[in-house]
Design an enzyme around this catalytic site. Structure first.
Site, mmCIF file in Angstrom:
data_model
loop_
_atom_site.group_PDB
_atom_site.id
_atom_site.type_symbol
_atom_site.label_atom_id
_atom_site.label_comp_id
_atom_site.label_asym_id
_atom_site.label_seq_id
_atom_site.Cartn_x
_atom_site.Cartn_y
_atom_site.Cartn_z
ATOM 1 N N HIS A 80 0.745 -1.101 -0.206
ATOM 2 C CA HIS A 80 -0.079 -0.185 0.049
ATOM 3 C C HIS A 80 0.908 1.710 0.491
ATOM 4 O O HIS A 80 0.998 1.907 -1.064
ATOM 5 C CB HIS A 80 -0.861 -0.184 1.284
ATOM 6 C CG HIS A 80 -2.141 0.584 1.375
ATOM 7 N ND1 HIS A 80 -2.928 1.086 2.854
ATOM 8 C CD2 HIS A 80 -2.166 2.479 0.183
ATOM 9 C CE1 HIS A 80 -3.679 2.077 2.149
ATOM 10 N NE2 HIS A 80 -3.412 2.861 0.622
ATOM 11 N N GLU A 133 0.502 7.594 -3.662
ATOM 12 C CA GLU A 133 1.344 7.530 -2.700
ATOM 13 C C GLU A 133 2.738 8.683 -2.622
ATOM 14 O O GLU A 133 3.202 8.935 -1.597
ATOM 15 C CB GLU A 133 1.902 6.400 -2.534
ATOM 16 C CG GLU A 133 0.495 5.177 -2.495
ATOM 17 C CD GLU A 133 -0.173 5.491 -0.881
ATOM 18 O OE1 GLU A 133 0.621 5.334 0.587
ATOM 19 O OE2 GLU A 133 -1.349 5.089 -0.898
ATOM 20 N N HIS A 137 2.634 10.506 1.187
ATOM 21 C CA HIS A 137 3.385 10.099 2.112
ATOM 22 C C HIS A 137 4.944 10.693 1.092
ATOM 23 O O HIS A 137 6.177 10.873 2.363
ATOM 24 C CB HIS A 137 3.353 8.699 1.602
ATOM 25 C CG HIS A 137 1.869 8.198 2.323
ATOM 26 N ND1 HIS A 137 1.513 8.818 3.688
ATOM 27 C CD2 HIS A 137 1.249 7.973 1.578
ATOM 28 C CE1 HIS A 137 0.149 8.762 4.279
ATOM 29 N NE2 HIS A 137 -0.292 8.106 2.606
#
Ligand SMILES: *[C@@H]1O[C@H](CO)[C@@H](O)[C@H](O)[C@H]1NC(C)=O
Ligand SMILES: *[C@@H]1O[C@H](CO)[C@@H](O)[C@H](O)[C@H]1NC(C)=O
Ligand SMILES: CC(=O)N[C@H]1CO[C@H](CO)[C@@H](O)[C@@H]1O
Length: 260
Positions: A80, A133, A137
């Site tokens: 993930h 992502e 992040h």
């Protein structure tokens, strides 16, 4: 009637009062500092999150009966993300909008990512999962030298999956797809094999009162050493301690009952 009128006035006064408080709160410089802290790009740990594609697909299909999934061919756990995180908080997130996502930068590892970092949710925009992502992040973890480019960030994810792939970790703890276990079995199993405490996430079907194993998160310090996940928000689990948690061997099917 009179009483209602009075209550209405009281309510109105309360509403105006609270609006003023909110306005004041917005202007107060001390609260601005709180806001700035919340927006800070500092973090304590990196959470490496693997998810179980069968359960990811289940959640995607729950959203709409039209949804279909891209599943990996080998029944493996997939990535993930790798998430810089402050203890007891979510984030930081979206730290540096100037670090644009560029899919071409991933060409050396794209084939591998299509398997190990697969976007299970078929029908979403191509590369949108990786882009998300990275923006949310990766742009925050980029302050660390080993993660300071898009290619390095995603390569690190692949490397961590190779070492810590949950299919094999759980197998070593005698935990297998298709069977149900109490959540403590997953927590203890990972601890037994890796020697560090992980975080386990479930999704549940409220109607059928069933819980499915969804994600397992392990934690790293800023030098990429595996550490306990103590202190991470939601540690150690959101799964019900009383239920058996299914680690589904195939995508769970929800039976919709037709009301006639
Ligand atoms: C506070 O947060 C808002 C968005 O939530 C942002 O627009 C604003 O710039 C922030 N203020 C400071 C001082 O960081
Ligand atoms: C993905 O969705 C497309 C249509 O949006 C469909 O043609 C394709 O068969 C789907 N793939 C899978 C594996 O279901
Ligand atoms: C620099 C920075 O991190 N900015 C973020 C602050 O938080 C808001 C949301 O609350 C983001 O949209 C900004 O990108």
């Amino acid at each position: 009637m009179r009483t209602w009128g009075k209550w209405f006035v009281v309510l109105l006064v309360m509403l105006i009062g609270s609006a003023q408080t909110n306005a004041r709160r917005r202007k107060n410089p001390r609260n601005r500092r709180v806001n700035a802290t919340k927006n800070s790009t500092a973090f304590d740990v990196l959470i490496f999150t693997q998810h179980w594609p069968q359960t990811v697909c289940y959640t995607w299909k729950q959203e709409s009966p039209d949804h279909s999934c891209d599943l990996p061919h080998d029944d493996e756990w997939t990535i993930h993300g790798l998430w810089p995180t402050k203890f007891h908080k979510l984030g930081p997130q979206f730290c540096n909008p100037s670090l644009h996502f560029n899919v071409a930068a991933l060409s050396p590892i794209q084939k591998e990512m299509e398997v190990k970092w697969i976007d299970v949710e078929n029908g979403t925009k191509p590369f949108s999962f990786w882009k998300h992502e990275w923006q949310k992040h990766g742009t925050c973890s980029a302050v660390l030298e080993p993660l300071n480019t898009e290619l390095k960030y995603f390569e690190m994810g692949l490397k961590l999956l190779d070492v810590y792939d949950m299919k094999h970790v759980l197998e070593k703890a005698d935990i297998h797809p298709g069977l149900s276990y109490p959540v403590q079995a997953f927590l203890d199993g990972v601890y037994k094999v890796l020697g560090k405490k992980c975080q386990v996430e479930c999704v549940s079907n409220k109607k059928e009162k069933k819980s499915y194993l969804f994600e397992i998160r392990i934690c790293f310090d800023k030098s990429l050493n595996l550490i306990d996940c103590d202190g991470v928000a939601g540690f150690p689990t959101n799964c019900s301690p009383k239920r058996q948690i299914l680690y589904p061997g195939t995508v769970p099917i929800e039976y919709h009952v037709l009301q006639i």
